[in-house]
Design an enzyme around this catalytic site. Structure first.
Site, short mmCIF file in Angstrom:
data_model
loop_
_atom_site.label_atom_id
_atom_site.label_comp_id
_atom_site.label_asym_id
_atom_site.label_seq_id
_atom_site.Cartn_x
_atom_site.Cartn_y
_atom_site.Cartn_z
CG ASP A 7 -92.75 -76.26 -38.99
OD1 ASP A 7 -93.46 -77.45 -39.35
OD2 ASP A 7 -92.64 -75.59 -39.93
CB CYS A 64 -91.29 -77.55 -42.27
SG CYS A 64 -90.75 -77.23 -44.00
CB THR A 66 -92.99 -76.27 -48.50
OG1 THR A 66 -92.09 -75.75 -47.70
CG2 THR A 66 -94.10 -75.13 -48.26
N GLY A 67 -91.54 -78.60 -46.61
CA GLY A 67 -90.30 -79.35 -46.63
C GLY A 67 -89.37 -78.34 -47.10
CG HIS A 97 -77.95 -90.81 -59.75
ND1 HIS A 97 -78.29 -90.50 -60.98
CD2 HIS A 97 -77.84 -92.29 -59.84
CE1 HIS A 97 -78.60 -91.60 -61.64
NE2 HIS A 97 -78.32 -92.62 -60.87
CG HIS A 132 -73.86 -91.37 -59.64
ND1 HIS A 132 -74.23 -90.45 -60.49
CD2 HIS A 132 -73.87 -92.61 -60.15
CE1 HIS A 132 -74.86 -90.99 -61.47
NE2 HIS A 132 -74.92 -92.46 -61.24
C1 RB5 Z 1 -95.00 -72.57 -41.44
O1 RB5 Z 1 -96.22 -71.90 -41.59
C2 RB5 Z 1 -94.20 -73.04 -42.74
O2 RB5 Z 1 -93.86 -71.65 -43.18
C3 RB5 Z 1 -93.11 -73.90 -42.74
O3 RB5 Z 1 -93.86 -75.12 -42.07
C4 RB5 Z 1 -92.53 -74.18 -43.74
O4 RB5 Z 1 -93.40 -74.61 -44.97
C5 RB5 Z 1 -91.32 -73.34 -44.37
O5 RB5 Z 1 -90.72 -73.63 -45.30
#
Ligand code: RB5
Length: 148
Positions: A7, A64, A66-67, A97, A132
């Site tokens: 994103d 993104c 946080t991923g 695994h 696994h």
């Molecule tokens: C965007 O602000 C943020 O919410 C997105 O990049 C992501 O971290 C969502 O999980």
């Protein structure tokens, strides 16, 4: 072929992933976004995950903030096994695994150098099979609505 997606928060890190993949001689395909305007991570997570599930790409690296969001989105696609990692150990073991086929990372969580190390270890690790494989088959069974 590695599917790449992000994103708006992951643009720079995605470019770093491209450079790294080029250096490793691995092909990639970019499923967007490529604009810095705020956008919705499920769109890009879904597109890249679908490419992996359909066999157009072997694996995917998605980014993104946080991923987590883009990882949840990718996880909704059947056949995808996501690992959201901010350390090398988890990334490597998720391949050895769990046979993860999509790595997600948080551009607001990991720095560029750590992200490269995580991706490198994930890309070069190999699934160990054996017990696994039995467990991964169980994951597929759950996905198919079977009882364990
Ligand atoms: C965007 O602000 C943020 O919410 C997105 O990049 C992501 O971290 C969502 O999980």
């Amino acid at each position: 072929m590695i599917a790449l997606a992000c994103d708006h928060t992951g643009l720079q890190l995605k470019e770093e992933m491209k450079k790294m993949l080029d250096g490793m001689g691995l092909e990639w395909k970019d499923f967007g976004t490529n604009e810095s305007v705020s956008c919705d991570y499920p769109v890009y997570g879904y597109r890249a995950a679908k490419a992996v599930a359909d066999g157009e790409c072997d694996r995917g690296i998605l980014i993104c903030g946080t991923g987590i969001g883009i990882g949840i989105a990718a996880s909704k696609v059947k056949g995808v096994r996501v690992c959201t990692c901010s350390d090398v150990y988890s990334a490597e073991l998720s391949k050895r695994h769990n046979n993860s086929n999509i790595l997600t990372m948080g551009a607001r969580v990991v720095g560029v150098d750590l992200a490269k190390m995580i991706a490198f270890h994930w890309l070069t690790a190999e699934f160990e099979g054996g017990r696994h494989q039995r467990r991964v088959d169980m994951l597929t069974a759950i996905e198919n609505g079977e009882e364990l």
